[in-house]
Design a protein around this motif. Structure first.
Motif, mmCIF file in Angstrom:
data_model
loop_
_atom_site.group_PDB
_atom_site.id
_atom_site.type_symbol
_atom_site.label_atom_id
_atom_site.label_comp_id
_atom_site.label_asym_id
_atom_site.label_seq_id
_atom_site.Cartn_x
_atom_site.Cartn_y
_atom_site.Cartn_z
ATOM 1 N N SER A 1 -7.447 8.656 2.737
ATOM 2 C CA SER A 1 -7.742 7.905 1.485
ATOM 3 C C SER A 1 -7.303 6.540 1.556
ATOM 4 N N LEU A 2 -6.552 6.034 2.090
ATOM 5 C CA LEU A 2 -6.182 4.859 2.151
ATOM 6 C C LEU A 2 -7.140 3.922 2.846
ATOM 7 N N GLY B 1 -9.843 3.655 0.327
ATOM 8 C CA GLY B 1 -9.599 2.737 -0.802
ATOM 9 C C GLY B 1 -9.927 1.243 -0.538
ATOM 10 N N VAL C 1 -4.098 -2.771 5.875
ATOM 11 C CA VAL C 1 -3.434 -1.468 5.262
ATOM 12 C C VAL C 1 -2.968 -0.652 6.289
ATOM 13 N N ALA D 1 1.264 0.195 7.022
ATOM 14 C CA ALA D 1 1.398 1.634 6.447
ATOM 15 C C ALA D 1 2.127 2.493 7.846
ATOM 16 N N GLN E 1 10.311 1.131 1.147
ATOM 17 C CA GLN E 1 9.440 0.183 0.581
ATOM 18 C C GLN E 1 8.135 1.054 0.362
ATOM 19 N N TYR E 2 7.869 1.841 1.064
ATOM 20 C CA TYR E 2 6.460 2.578 1.181
ATOM 21 C C TYR E 2 6.352 3.826 0.418
ATOM 22 N N ASP E 3 7.192 4.626 0.608
ATOM 23 C CA ASP E 3 6.951 6.061 0.035
ATOM 24 C C ASP E 3 7.221 6.021 -1.381
ATOM 25 N N ASN F 1 -5.150 6.415 -5.030
ATOM 26 C CA ASN F 1 -4.679 6.179 -3.488
ATOM 27 C C ASN F 1 -4.285 4.776 -3.304
ATOM 28 N N PRO F 2 -3.328 4.470 -4.083
ATOM 29 C CA PRO F 2 -2.497 3.072 -3.948
ATOM 30 C C PRO F 2 -2.272 2.764 -2.494
ATOM 31 N N PHE F 3 -2.391 1.452 -2.148
ATOM 32 C CA PHE F 3 -1.914 0.967 -0.743
ATOM 33 C C PHE F 3 -0.381 0.951 -0.814
ATOM 34 N N PRO F 4 0.431 1.150 0.384
ATOM 35 C CA PRO F 4 1.658 1.211 0.473
ATOM 36 C C PRO F 4 2.151 -0.289 0.444
ATOM 37 N N LYS F 5 1.744 -0.923 -0.784
ATOM 38 C CA LYS F 5 1.849 -2.333 -0.907
ATOM 39 C C LYS F 5 2.705 -2.464 -2.381
#
Ligand code: ATP
Ligand code: MG
Lengths: 462, 291
Positions: free
Chosen positions: A343-344, A347, A362, A366, A460-462, B134-138
Motif C-alpha cells: 500500500s505504501l 500510495g 518511501v 521505511a 519515528q515510523y510506527d 496509507n500514509p508514508f512513514p514520514k
C-alpha cells in the motif's frame, strides 16, 4: 544397570503412566456423561502422570550421577591407613588414579601396594552396590510417581494448569541455561584477563602501539620481554572490516533492491538462491581464493602502476571478505524491503512518482531500521572472520592504515597465541583472553548502538 | 412494491439457474449498462473494458463516460469490482503482476494504455485516494509535500508551506495537526490518516481524482467536511468516488453507476437511481436487499 538403560526403562514407565492415567480419566468421565465433565482433557491427565513418574526420578538420577564419584572417593580415602593419606591435591589425584587403574586392570595387581589393591577391590564393590542402589531407588521413585499420578486422577484435578506450569518452568530453565552459559564464558574470560593484566599493565595493552607477544625462555635472552600493545590489532581489524563493508554494503543493498523491486519472478527465483550459495562456501575456500588469486593480482596491478604492494595485503583480505558478506546484507535487506507493505508503494506511485523515486523516498526509509540491523550483523561477521585474514593479510602486526600493506586482526592473533600446546599461565597465552574480552566489549557496544538506531527509527515510523 | 421486488428477484434467480446450463450469465445483465452511461464531451471515456486477474475475470465489458467536472459515484456490493475498475483508470493495476486490462480507456481523448502514454505522468493527472489509509512513514508535512516536491510545484519553501497548509485545510485536517506537522503521519488516528491521504492527493492538483471509499473510516463530522471538499473540488476537478453509503452518493454525486459482480448494470442521474431505478438488480441493492 547402565544409566542409558535406566533412562530407557524410565521413559517406558512414563509412557505406561500416560496411558494408565489417560484411560483412567476417560473411564472416570463415563458415568459423569463424557469427557467434557472432566476439569481437563484426558491428554492433560496423561501428561500429569507422566511428569510425576519421570521428572522426580530423572532429577534424582542426575543428582546421583553428579555426586556418585566424589562420595565414593571420599569413602575410599577415609578407609586408607594414616600412612597413605595424601597431602597435596596432586598427591590426592595421583592416588585415586592408581587405585582406579588397578581396579580397571590397566595396572597389574602384582607388585602393587597391597593397601591400594585392597582399596581397588573396595572401589569395585562400592561401584557395584552404588549402581544397584541407584537403579532401585530411581525405579521405585518412578513407580511411586506413576502410582501417585494415577491416584490423583479425578474430575476435579486441574491437570491442565499443573502441566502448563511445569512446562513453563522447563522453558524458564532452558532460558536460564543460555543466560548462565554466556555469563560463565564472560566470567572466565574476565578472570583470565585479570591474570594477564597482573603482569602487563592495562594501559600498555590498550594504548601500546607495538604487538610482539614473545616471552623469553631465559631471563637474559635477547628481546626478553614481549610487547602487548593491542592498537595495531584493532586498527588492522578496523581496516579490513571497513574495506569489507565498503564492498558488501553497496553491492548487497543494490542487489537486494534490484531483486525486490525490479527483477522478474523468474530471475529472482534464480538469482536469490545463487546469491545464497555464496554464503555457504567455507571461508577457507575464500581464503585461498584471496591468497592465490586476488593478492597476486593486486600486487601485479599495483606494480604496473608503480605502487608498493606487499604479497599479503589488507586490501586482498578485505575485498574477498566483502564478497563473502554480500549475501548476508542482500538477503536480509531483501526480506526487509519485501516486508514494506504494497500500500505504501501504491500510495507513492498513485501520486505520480516513478519507481526509483518511490524506492528512494518511501521504501528505503521505511526499510532502514531493518537494513541497519542487517549491516551491523554483517559488521560483526567481518570482525569475527579469521580464516581469510590468516591466509590473505598475514600475521605481522603493523600499525598502518595503508590497505596495501600486510596487517593482522584480533581474531587471527587469538588463534596464533593459542595454537599448539600451551600452559595457560604465561602472558603470551593469557593475552588471548584479554583480546577476547576487548572484542566482546567492542561487539557489545556495536550491538548497543545498533539497537538504539533501530529503536529511534521505530519510534519515528510506527 | 416490496412484493414486486421479491417476485422480481425470484424470477431473476430462476433465470440465472437456467442460464447456467446454456451459457455464462449473459441473461441477468443488460448487454449495455442501462440509463445514460455516455455524456457529451467526456473527460474520460471507457469502452469495452475487461479486467482479468490471472484467469479470473473481474470486470466484464464495461462502457461508461465521466464528464468534465462531474462527480460520479460508483456503488455496488462488496467484491463487485469497483476498486478494480477505479485502479484501471489510472493504471494502478500495472503494479499487480497478474492483472490484465483490455478495452479502450481514454483521458481527454488520449488512449491511457497506449505505448507512448507514460503511466507516471498519467497518475499525476489522475490522482487516487485508496480504500485503506496509507500514509508514508514520514512527517505530516513531508507526506503532503511529497507530491508537490516530486513534480516541482513549488520553487521556494514558502510556496511549499502554502500548498501544504492549503491542502490540509481543504481536507479538514489543518486545525488538528498545525502544531505537529513534524510528527509522523503514521501516528495519526485512522480517520485523520485518511484525511491526510486526501490532502496528499489534492496537493498536486490532479485533473481527475479517484476516491475509493474515502470516508469509510471517518466520523460524521469529518465525513461532512470531505463531502464539502468534494463539492468544492467539483468546480474545477473531475471526481469518481466509490462509496458504500448511498446517502453519501446521493449527497455528493451527479450521476451514479451501479456495479454487480463485475458488470456495470445501470448508470443514471443520481436522483433517478435512488428514486426510480430502472434495473431490478439496482432496485434490489438500493432498497437493501443485497450487499
Ligand atoms: N490482486 C488481486 N488478485 C486477484 N483477484 C483480485 C485482486 N484484487 C481483487 N480481486 C478480485 O476481484 C474482484 C473485485 O474486487 P474489488 O477489490 O475490485 O472489489 P470492490 O468492489 O472494490 O469490493 P469492496 O467494496 O469490498 O472494496 C473480487 O472478486 C476480488 O476477489
Ligand atoms: Mg474496494
Amino acid at each position: 544397570m547402565q544409566t542409558a538403560n535406566l533412562v530407557i526403562v524410565l521413559l517406558a514407565l512414563s509412557a505406561v503412566a500416560y496411558l494408565l492415567a489417560h484411560n483412567r480419566s476417560v473411564s472416570l468421565s463415563r458415568p459423569l456423561g463424557g469427557i467434557r465433565h472432566l476439569h481437563s482433557l484426558p491428554f492433560y491427565y496423561g501428561m500429569h502422570a507422566t511428569i510425576w513418574c519421570a521428572l522426580p526420578a530423572i532429577l534424582l538420577l542426575a543428582l546421583w550421577l553428579m555426586f556418585d564419584d566424589p562420595v565414593i572417593s571420599a569413602a575410599l580415602l577415609n578407609g586408607l591407613p594414616e600412612s597413605h593419606q595424601p597431602v597435596t591435591v596432586a598427591d590426592h589425584n595421583l592416588l585415586l588414579n592408581s587405585i582406579e587403574n588397578i581396579a580397571s586392570g590397566a595396572l597389574s595387581r602384582e607388585g602393587a601396594d597391597p593397601v591400594l589393591v585392597h582399596a581397588a577391590d573396595q572401589l569395585a564393590k562400592m561401584r557395584n552396590i552404588g549402581s544397584y542402589l541407584a537403579t532401585a531407588v530411581v525405579l521405585s521413585l518412578g513407580v511411586l510417581g506413576l502410582g501417585w499420578g494415577w491416584v490423583k486422577v479425578s474430575p476435579q484435578l486441574p491437570a491442565r494448569q499443573q502441566v502448563e506450569k511445569v512446562f513453563k518452568i522447563m522453558l524458564l530453565s532452558c532460558a536460564c541455561v543460555a543466560i548462565f552459559t554466556t555469563l560463565g564464558i564472560l566470567l572466565s574470560v574476565l578472570f583470565e584477563s585479570m591474570r594477564f593484566f597482573k603482569s602487563i599493565p592495562v594501559t600498555d595493552f590498550l594504548f601500546g602501539t607495538e604487538w610482539s607477544p614473545q616471552m623469553a625462555i631465559r631471563a637474559d635472552q635477547v628481546g626478553s620481554s614481549g610487547s602487548f600493545g593491542a592498537i595495531p590489532l584493532f586498527v588492522g581489524t578496523l581496516l579490513i572490516s571497513m574495506i569489507a563493508m565498503l564492498v558488501a554494503v553497496p553491492v548487497g543493498l543494490m542487489s537486494a533492491l534490484y531483486l525486490a523491486e525490479y527483477a522478474s519472478p523468474k530471475f529472482r527465483g534464480l538469482a536469490k538462491p545463487t546469491l545464497e550459495i555464496l554464503a555457504g562456501i567455507p571461508t577457507v575456500v575464500y581464503g585461498f581464493f584471496a591468497a592465490l588469486t586476488v593478492a597476486p593480482f593486486l600486487r601485479q596491478s599495483g606494480e604496473s602502476m608503480g605502487l608498493q604492494v606487499s604479497s599479503e595485503s589488507a586490501l586482498a583480505a578485505g575485498l574477498v571478505m566483502g564478497v563473502m558478506i554480500i549475501p548476508f546484507v542482500s538477503s536480509l535487506a531483501d526480506d526487509v524491503i519485501n516486508a514494506v507493505p504494497q500500500s505504501l508503494r501504491d500510495g507513492s506511485l498513485g501520486l505520480g512518482a516513478t519507481k526509483s523515486e518511490t524506492i528512494k523516498q518511501v521504501i528505503f526509509p521505511a526499510a532502514l531500521p531493518g537494513i541497519v540491523g542487517g549491516v551491523l550483523l554483517a559488521v560483526s561477521r567481518a570482525i569475527g572472520e579469521t580464516m581469510i585474514v590468516v591466509m590473505a593479510a598475514g600475521l605481522a602486526a603493523q600499525l598502518t592504515l595503508n590497505p596495501l600493506e600486510t596487517v593482522t586482526t584480533v581474531t587471527v592473533q587469538i588463534v596464533t597465541l593459542l595454537v599448539g600446546d600451551q600452559e595457560f599461565d604465561s602472558p603470551k597465552t593469557l593475552a588471548a583472553f584479554a583480546l577476547g574480552l576487548m572484542l566482546f566489549l567492542v561487539t557489545l557496544v556495536l550491538n548497543f548502538i545498533a539497537l538504539r538506531v533501530v529503536k529511534k527509527y521505530r519510534e519515528q515510523y510506527d | 412494491m416490496v412484493s414486486k421486488l421479491v417476485t422480481d428477484t425470484a424470477t431473476m434467480l430462476e433465470k440465472k439457474a437456467t442460464a447456467k446450463q446454456t451459457g455464462p450469465d449473459a441473461m441477468d445483465y443488460p448487454e449495455q449498462a442501462i440509463g445514460e452511461p455516455f455524456v457529451k464531451n467526456p473527460k474520460m471515456s471507457m469502452r469495452n473494458v475487461d479486467v482479468f486477474y490471472g484467469d479470473k475475470q473481474a470486470i466484464y465489458n464495461v462502457n461508461v463516460d465521466i464528464g468534465q467536472n462531474e462527480v460520479i459515484a460508483m456503488i455496488g456490493p462488496s467484491g463487485c469490482g469497483k476498486s478494480t475498475f477505479l485502479r484501471s483508470i489510472n493504471r494502478m493495476n500495472d503494479t499487480v503482476e497478474s492483472c490484465r486490462v483490455h478495452g479502450e480507456l481514454s483521458l481527454d481523448g488520449e488512449d491511457i494504455y497506449a505505448a507512448k502514454m507514460d503511466p507516471v505522468a498519467l497518475r499525476a493527472r489522475v490522482g487516487m485516494v485508496f480504500q485503506k489509509p496509507n500514509p508514508f512513514p514520514k512527517s505530516i508535512y513531508d507526506n503532503v509535500s511529497y507530491g508537490p516536491r516530486l513534480h516541482g510545484l513549488a520553487s521556494r519553501r514558502a510556496e511549499l508551506d502554502e500548498i501544504v497548509e492549503n491542502s490540509l485545510r481543504r481536507a479538514g485536517l489543518w486545525e488538528e495537526v498545525k502544531d505537529r506537522l513534524d510528527q509522523p503521519g503514521t501516528g495519526l488516528s485512522g480517520g485523520q490518516q485518511q484525511r491526510l491521504c486526501i490532502a496528499r492527493a489534492i496537493a498536486i492538483s490532479p485533473e481527475v481524482i479517484l476516491m475509493d471509499e474515502p470516508c469509510s473510516a471517518l466520523d460524521p463530522i469529518a465525513t461532512a467536511k470531505i463531502e464539502e471538499l468534494i463539492a468544492e473540488l467539483s468546480e474545477n476537478y473531475t471526481i469518481a468516488i466509490v462509496t458504500h453509503s448511498m446517502q453519501q452518493a446521493a449527497r455528493v454525486s451527479r450521476r451514479t453507476a451501479y456495479f454487480h459482480l463485475g458488470h456495470l448494470v445501470e448508470v443514471n442521474d443520481t436522483e433517478k437511481v435512488f428514486t426510480a431505478p430502472e434495473h431490478a438488480l439496482t432496485e434490489a441493492y438500493i432498497t437493501g436487499r443485497f450487499g
